[in-house]
Design a protein around this motif. Structure first.
Motif, PDB file in Angstrom:
ATOM      1  N   VAL A 128       0.842  -1.203   0.000  1.00  0.00           N
ATOM      2  CA  VAL A 128       0.000   0.000   0.000  1.00  0.00           C
ATOM      3  C   VAL A 128       0.877   1.253   0.000  1.00  0.00           C
ATOM      4  O   VAL A 128       0.615   2.216  -0.728  1.00  0.00           O
ATOM      5  CB  VAL A 128      -0.932   0.003   1.235  1.00  0.00           C
ATOM      6  CG1 VAL A 128      -1.691   1.329   1.326  1.00  0.00           C
ATOM      7  CG2 VAL A 128      -1.909  -1.165   1.167  1.00  0.00           C
ATOM      8  N   ALA A 129       1.931   1.226   0.832  1.00  0.00           N
ATOM      9  CA  ALA A 129       2.839   2.372   0.907  1.00  0.00           C
ATOM     10  C   ALA A 129       3.544   2.595  -0.429  1.00  0.00           C
ATOM     11  O   ALA A 129       3.719   3.748  -0.864  1.00  0.00           O
ATOM     12  CB  ALA A 129       3.869   2.142   2.012  1.00  0.00           C
ATOM     13  N   TYR A 130       3.939   1.520  -1.094  1.00  0.00           N
ATOM     14  CA  TYR A 130       4.633   1.644  -2.378  1.00  0.00           C
ATOM     15  C   TYR A 130       3.715   2.235  -3.442  1.00  0.00           C
ATOM     16  O   TYR A 130       4.143   3.032  -4.286  1.00  0.00           O
ATOM     17  CB  TYR A 130       5.147   0.279  -2.847  1.00  0.00           C
ATOM     18  CG  TYR A 130       5.940   0.342  -4.131  1.00  0.00           C
ATOM     19  CD1 TYR A 130       7.277   0.734  -4.121  1.00  0.00           C
ATOM     20  CD2 TYR A 130       5.342   0.035  -5.353  1.00  0.00           C
ATOM     21  CE1 TYR A 130       8.007   0.817  -5.302  1.00  0.00           C
ATOM     22  CE2 TYR A 130       6.063   0.115  -6.530  1.00  0.00           C
ATOM     23  CZ  TYR A 130       7.398   0.505  -6.501  1.00  0.00           C
ATOM     24  OH  TYR A 130       8.112   0.598  -7.681  1.00  0.00           O
ATOM     25  N   ALA A 131       2.437   1.851  -3.393  1.00  0.00           N
ATOM     26  CA  ALA A 131       1.467   2.387  -4.360  1.00  0.00           C
ATOM     27  C   ALA A 131       1.331   3.898  -4.210  1.00  0.00           C
ATOM     28  O   ALA A 131       1.088   4.609  -5.189  1.00  0.00           O
ATOM     29  CB  ALA A 131       0.114   1.713  -4.160  1.00  0.00           C
ATOM     30  N   SER A 152       6.282   8.015   6.587  1.00  0.00           N
ATOM     31  CA  SER A 152       4.858   7.819   6.836  1.00  0.00           C
ATOM     32  C   SER A 152       4.627   6.682   7.837  1.00  0.00           C
ATOM     33  O   SER A 152       5.457   5.792   7.996  1.00  0.00           O
ATOM     34  CB  SER A 152       4.130   7.489   5.531  1.00  0.00           C
ATOM     35  OG  SER A 152       4.525   6.213   5.043  1.00  0.00           O
ATOM     36  N   ASN A 153       3.467   6.727   8.489  1.00  0.00           N
ATOM     37  CA  ASN A 153       3.102   5.688   9.467  1.00  0.00           C
ATOM     38  C   ASN A 153       3.089   4.309   8.831  1.00  0.00           C
ATOM     39  O   ASN A 153       3.585   3.332   9.407  1.00  0.00           O
ATOM     40  CB  ASN A 153       1.709   5.986  10.048  1.00  0.00           C
ATOM     41  CG  ASN A 153       1.725   7.187  10.968  1.00  0.00           C
ATOM     42  OD1 ASN A 153       2.734   7.870  11.076  1.00  0.00           O
ATOM     43  ND2 ASN A 153       0.615   7.453  11.612  1.00  0.00           N
ATOM     44  N   ILE A 154       2.476   4.221   7.641  1.00  0.00           N
ATOM     45  CA  ILE A 154       2.345   2.924   6.976  1.00  0.00           C
ATOM     46  C   ILE A 154       3.711   2.359   6.611  1.00  0.00           C
ATOM     47  O   ILE A 154       3.965   1.164   6.759  1.00  0.00           O
ATOM     48  CB  ILE A 154       1.458   3.053   5.719  1.00  0.00           C
ATOM     49  CG1 ILE A 154       0.025   3.407   6.120  1.00  0.00           C
ATOM     50  CG2 ILE A 154       1.481   1.767   4.912  1.00  0.00           C
ATOM     51  CD1 ILE A 154      -0.918   3.532   4.940  1.00  0.00           C
ATOM     52  N   CYS A 155       4.608   3.218   6.159  1.00  0.00           N
ATOM     53  CA  CYS A 155       5.959   2.788   5.784  1.00  0.00           C
ATOM     54  C   CYS A 155       6.712   2.247   6.997  1.00  0.00           C
ATOM     55  O   CYS A 155       7.275   1.146   6.956  1.00  0.00           O
ATOM     56  CB  CYS A 155       6.716   3.947   5.150  1.00  0.00           C
ATOM     57  SG  CYS A 155       8.434   3.574   4.720  1.00  0.00           S
TER      58      CYS A 155
END
Length: 315
Positions: A73-76, A204-207
């Motif tokens: 998701v983070a890469y997208a 970012s949080n997701i990363c």
């Protein structure tokens, strides 16, 4: 009223309506996230007690799978920027420590506590984390907590006492192993919360969470390989594991992040305290757990501590 005044009024009404919608949406997302995290603990208890899976294996597969999904998701969204975290030795060191001691530590201690007790009790005691953070910050800054903060900490300690003893000091309601692992989960939660501060200021949080999960899971897989499966592995086991990964990890984390953007971290953390409540209620209905007045009283005292600290500290 001229046309410009009408436009300004319409714009003002639109902003108010949009703010109201964001508040409702953010509140719902926080409540759903907390509820799904509570469900995750219930699913783990089912896997341990009914399918004889080990906490080590469940944590390992959960972290690796969830980490890969979150990083996708983070890469997208961020493309190759998710790899910039490895360009600094300091970031790499912090990330590895966060992944192993923070991300894996909090998951493992929590799941082992569930194995020796139940999801509801482990979740509630783990919520001592904010009190531990407060004590740590007070010692670090060499400053005494305020009266309200001190009251909240004492309240949480009394809550654990009520939950564990039911006011009978000669008998523990849960085993010593369960209590120690649950307290370990609270300390791990505190570390998990404090450690990635520098990373979250730059990424970012997701990363950060995705890499933390993946690193924690991969490192521990050398100790407990994910292909070394014990217990009963059938269609129900697979279904519950998917629930733990998708509905208990990926979805609640993602909507929790959205909630913090819509209503702010303070309100989000307050509404997410529904987690121990949902864990208790779901345990009663899904696992036939007996949850008496003393259990609810101890739970309420610990949740009250979290609410008091969240309201008192807008950080």
């Amino acid at each position: 009223m001229d046309s410009s005044s009408i436009k300004k009024q319409n714009l003002s009404n639109f902003k108010q309506q949009n703010s109201k919608n964001n508040t409702i949406k953010g509140t719902l997302f926080a409540l759903i996230a907390g509820t799904l995290w509570g469900l995750s603990g219930i699913c783990a208890q089912f896997l341990f007690q009914n399918k004889n899976l080990t906490p080590e294996w469940v944590v390992c597969i959960r972290l690796i799978s969830s980490g890969l999904i979150l990083l996708s998701v983070a890469y997208a969204k961020e493309k190759n920027n998710i790899f910039k975290i490895f360009k600094s030795k300091r970031y790499v060191k912090d990330l590895v420590l966060f992944g192993i001691l923070g991300m894996f530590g909090v998951q493992y201690t929590y799941f082992v506590a569930i194995k020796y007790s139940n999801a509801a009790t482990a979740t509630v005691i783990q919520y001592l984390g904010p009190a531990i953070i407060l004590i740590y910050q007070s010692l670090k800054n060499k400053s005494l907590p305020s009266f309200v903060e001190l009251f909240a900490v004492v309240l949480s300690i009394l809550g654990v006492f009520v939950l564990v003893t039911h006011l009978d000091i000669n008998n523990l309601v849960i085993s010593k192993q369960a209590l120690l692992w649950a307290l370990g989960a609270a300390f791990a939660l505190a570390y998990y919360t404090i450690k990635p501060g520098n990373l979250l200021n730059n990424f970012s949080n997701i990363c950060v969470t995705g890499w933390g999960m993946l690193i924690g899971g991969v490192v521990f897989s050398f100790i407990k390989p994910i292909f070394d499966i014990s217990g009963t592995f059938d269609i129900y086991t697979i279904a519950v594991i998917i629930v733990v990964i998708i509905f208990g990890t990926v979805i609640p984390f993602s909507i929790y992040v959205i909630s913090t953007k819509l209503i702010g971290p303070t309100k989000t953390s307050l509404f997410s305290t529904i987690e121990p409540v949902s864990s208790a209620v779901l345990s009663i209905f899904l696992l036939n757990l007996s949850f008496g007045f003393m259990d609810f009283l101890g739970t309420a005292m610990i949740i009250a501590m979290v609410i008091i600290l969240s309201i008192g500290k807008k950080q």
